[in-house]
Design an enzyme around this catalytic site. Sequence first.
Site, PDB file in Angstrom:
ATOM      1  N   ASN A 157       0.842  -1.123  -0.010  1.00  0.00           N
ATOM      2  CA  ASN A 157      -0.078   0.036   0.109  1.00  0.00           C
ATOM      3  C   ASN A 157       0.967   1.117   0.100  1.00  0.00           C
ATOM      4  O   ASN A 157       1.523   1.338   1.258  1.00  0.00           O
ATOM      5  CB  ASN A 157      -0.969  -0.048   1.276  1.00  0.00           C
ATOM      6  CG  ASN A 157      -1.804   1.200   1.061  1.00  0.00           C
ATOM      7  OD1 ASN A 157      -1.580   1.961   0.281  1.00  0.00           O
ATOM      8  ND2 ASN A 157      -2.439   1.465   2.532  1.00  0.00           N
ATOM      9  N   TRP A 158       0.982   1.849  -1.318  1.00  0.00           N
ATOM     10  CA  TRP A 158       1.930   2.985  -1.259  1.00  0.00           C
ATOM     11  C   TRP A 158       1.363   4.177  -0.604  1.00  0.00           C
ATOM     12  O   TRP A 158       2.108   5.288  -0.408  1.00  0.00           O
ATOM     13  CB  TRP A 158       2.127   3.112  -2.878  1.00  0.00           C
ATOM     14  CG  TRP A 158       3.206   2.170  -3.297  1.00  0.00           C
ATOM     15  CD1 TRP A 158       3.760   1.195  -2.902  1.00  0.00           C
ATOM     16  CD2 TRP A 158       3.759   2.035  -4.916  1.00  0.00           C
ATOM     17  NE1 TRP A 158       4.470   0.395  -3.811  1.00  0.00           N
ATOM     18  CE2 TRP A 158       4.450   1.050  -5.115  1.00  0.00           C
ATOM     19  CE3 TRP A 158       3.562   3.219  -5.924  1.00  0.00           C
ATOM     20  CZ2 TRP A 158       5.207   0.789  -6.288  1.00  0.00           C
ATOM     21  CZ3 TRP A 158       4.202   2.868  -7.083  1.00  0.00           C
ATOM     22  CH2 TRP A 158       4.883   1.763  -7.214  1.00  0.00           C
ATOM     23  N   LYS A 159       0.045   4.131  -0.297  1.00  0.00           N
ATOM     24  CA  LYS A 159      -0.275   5.555   0.287  1.00  0.00           C
ATOM     25  C   LYS A 159      -0.061   6.639  -0.569  1.00  0.00           C
ATOM     26  O   LYS A 159      -0.196   6.483  -1.745  1.00  0.00           O
ATOM     27  CB  LYS A 159       0.063   5.642   1.660  1.00  0.00           C
ATOM     28  CG  LYS A 159       0.052   4.366   2.558  1.00  0.00           C
ATOM     29  CD  LYS A 159       0.365   4.474   4.030  1.00  0.00           C
ATOM     30  CE  LYS A 159       0.342   3.165   4.833  1.00  0.00           C
ATOM     31  NZ  LYS A 159       0.297   3.280   6.114  1.00  0.00           N
ATOM     32  N   HIS A 201      -9.223   1.714   4.984  1.00  0.00           N
ATOM     33  CA  HIS A 201      -7.732   1.858   5.715  1.00  0.00           C
ATOM     34  C   HIS A 201      -7.967   2.826   7.164  1.00  0.00           C
ATOM     35  O   HIS A 201      -8.879   3.714   6.827  1.00  0.00           O
ATOM     36  CB  HIS A 201      -6.782   2.221   4.841  1.00  0.00           C
ATOM     37  CG  HIS A 201      -5.521   2.260   5.411  1.00  0.00           C
ATOM     38  ND1 HIS A 201      -4.864   3.013   6.377  1.00  0.00           N
ATOM     39  CD2 HIS A 201      -4.386   1.387   5.144  1.00  0.00           C
ATOM     40  CE1 HIS A 201      -3.545   2.627   6.497  1.00  0.00           C
ATOM     41  NE2 HIS A 201      -3.455   1.704   5.888  1.00  0.00           N
ATOM     42  N   GLU A 212      -6.226   5.151   7.934  1.00  0.00           N
ATOM     43  CA  GLU A 212      -6.100   6.427   7.488  1.00  0.00           C
ATOM     44  C   GLU A 212      -7.108   7.153   7.186  1.00  0.00           C
ATOM     45  O   GLU A 212      -7.535   8.248   7.223  1.00  0.00           O
ATOM     46  CB  GLU A 212      -4.783   6.430   6.528  1.00  0.00           C
ATOM     47  CG  GLU A 212      -3.335   6.207   7.586  1.00  0.00           C
ATOM     48  CD  GLU A 212      -2.217   5.629   6.669  1.00  0.00           C
ATOM     49  OE1 GLU A 212      -2.327   5.589   5.532  1.00  0.00           O
ATOM     50  OE2 GLU A 212      -1.575   5.161   7.524  1.00  0.00           O
ATOM     51  N   GLU A 224      -5.103  -4.528  10.401  1.00  0.00           N
ATOM     52  CA  GLU A 224      -4.131  -3.325  10.993  1.00  0.00           C
ATOM     53  C   GLU A 224      -4.252  -2.765  12.051  1.00  0.00           C
ATOM     54  O   GLU A 224      -5.015  -1.703  12.127  1.00  0.00           O
ATOM     55  CB  GLU A 224      -3.923  -2.576   9.549  1.00  0.00           C
ATOM     56  CG  GLU A 224      -3.806  -2.966   8.429  1.00  0.00           C
ATOM     57  CD  GLU A 224      -3.142  -2.209   7.420  1.00  0.00           C
ATOM     58  OE1 GLU A 224      -1.976  -2.552   6.897  1.00  0.00           O
ATOM     59  OE2 GLU A 224      -3.915  -1.082   7.337  1.00  0.00           O
ATOM     60  N   GLY A 229       2.960   2.349  10.531  1.00  0.00           N
ATOM     61  CA  GLY A 229       3.924   3.279  10.321  1.00  0.00           C
ATOM     62  C   GLY A 229       4.612   3.851  11.723  1.00  0.00           C
ATOM     63  O   GLY A 229       5.316   5.028  11.781  1.00  0.00           O
ATOM     64  N   SER A 237       3.623  -2.180  10.261  1.00  0.00           N
ATOM     65  CA  SER A 237       5.356  -2.187  10.203  1.00  0.00           C
ATOM     66  C   SER A 237       5.754  -3.624  10.027  1.00  0.00           C
ATOM     67  O   SER A 237       6.797  -3.947  10.586  1.00  0.00           O
ATOM     68  CB  SER A 237       5.739  -1.715  11.793  1.00  0.00           C
ATOM     69  OG  SER A 237       5.290  -0.436  11.893  1.00  0.00           O
ATOM     70  N   GLY A 297       2.978  -1.200   4.042  1.00  0.00           N
ATOM     71  CA  GLY A 297       3.141   0.393   3.702  1.00  0.00           C
ATOM     72  C   GLY A 297       4.592   0.619   3.500  1.00  0.00           C
ATOM     73  O   GLY A 297       4.826   0.245   2.338  1.00  0.00           O
ATOM     74  N   GLY A 298       5.186   1.162   4.390  1.00  0.00           N
ATOM     75  CA  GLY A 298       6.654   1.802   4.152  1.00  0.00           C
ATOM     76  C   GLY A 298       7.560   0.865   3.399  1.00  0.00           C
ATOM     77  O   GLY A 298       8.244   1.076   2.494  1.00  0.00           O
TER      78      GLY A 298
HETATM   79  P1  13P Z   1       3.298   0.321   7.555  1.00  0.00           P
HETATM   80  O1  13P Z   1       3.679  -0.913   7.020  1.00  0.00           O
HETATM   81  O2  13P Z   1       3.966   1.904   7.225  1.00  0.00           O
HETATM   82  O3  13P Z   1       3.319   0.450   9.017  1.00  0.00           O
HETATM   83  O4  13P Z   1       1.687   0.657   6.980  1.00  0.00           O
HETATM   84  C1  13P Z   1       0.994  -0.303   7.267  1.00  0.00           C
HETATM   85  C2  13P Z   1      -0.141  -0.199   6.300  1.00  0.00           C
HETATM   86  O5  13P Z   1      -1.028   0.817   6.767  1.00  0.00           O
HETATM   87  C3  13P Z   1      -0.531  -0.741   5.268  1.00  0.00           C
HETATM   88  O6  13P Z   1      -1.691  -0.644   4.759  1.00  0.00           O
END
Ligand code: 13P
Length: 255
Positions: A13-15, A98, A100, A170, A176, A216, A237-238
Amino acid sequence: MNKQLRKTVIAGNWKMNKTPEQAKALINEMKPLVANADCDVVLCVPFIDIPAAVEAAKGSNIKIGAENVHFKASGAYTGEIAADMLKEAGVEYVVIGHSERRTYFGETDQTVNLRSLAALNAGLKAIICVGETLEQRELGYTETLLKYQTKMALTNVTKEQLANVIIAYEPVWAIGTGVTATAEQADEGNGFVRAAIAEAYGADVAETVTVQYGGSMNAGNADELLAKANVDGGLIGGASLKAADFAKIVEAASK
Ligand code: 13P
């Protein structure tokens, strides 16, 4: 518990990261690194990156996803994107609900459900996110909340449509932050999600649904998390913004 009954799916998930040119470069870097994956590999990218990402991924085992979808087919919804637009652009998956989006953009269990139905009715695969905050965990609400969010998201989703549903557990406190859930916490959370699906659709069906862990997950902890009976992949994510790290997670999922 039989992991063979369900697909392992590693999804990035590149956000809000990467321009179309950067997307192309990153996918070209990833392609050879994940070519031998024994799991499904998905990259969910910003809307504007979709054409470049679909083009770059062509002929590879990387599938492209979006990060949201609107619940109406068309109309006066400025700034929104409909499911058939995504389909026509070559998108196969879409992230819905998500944390966010829930935290910053007013997404509710009801809109998550409506978006999920729109995606599924259009033939997209929905990656539906659920998860508790640290406060909710500390109050002892994790199981109740995960079951509630899962059941609400799946309202009016048919048993047949469930084949195109992935639930991503999640924990909000792990996203994050660099604080990963322990493998036991991830397995337990995913187990609550599966139990909710079992309550709504039956245990046999629940055994076939892919439940990912996200928060994470990285090259260093993926092995341990993915070894758990209830963890059928990850939403990353990251670490999905770095080809080598993402490839290591795909490798861990392919064991
Ligand atoms: P991180 O892997 O950066 O913690 O993000 C997880 C995430 O929100 C994937 O949707």
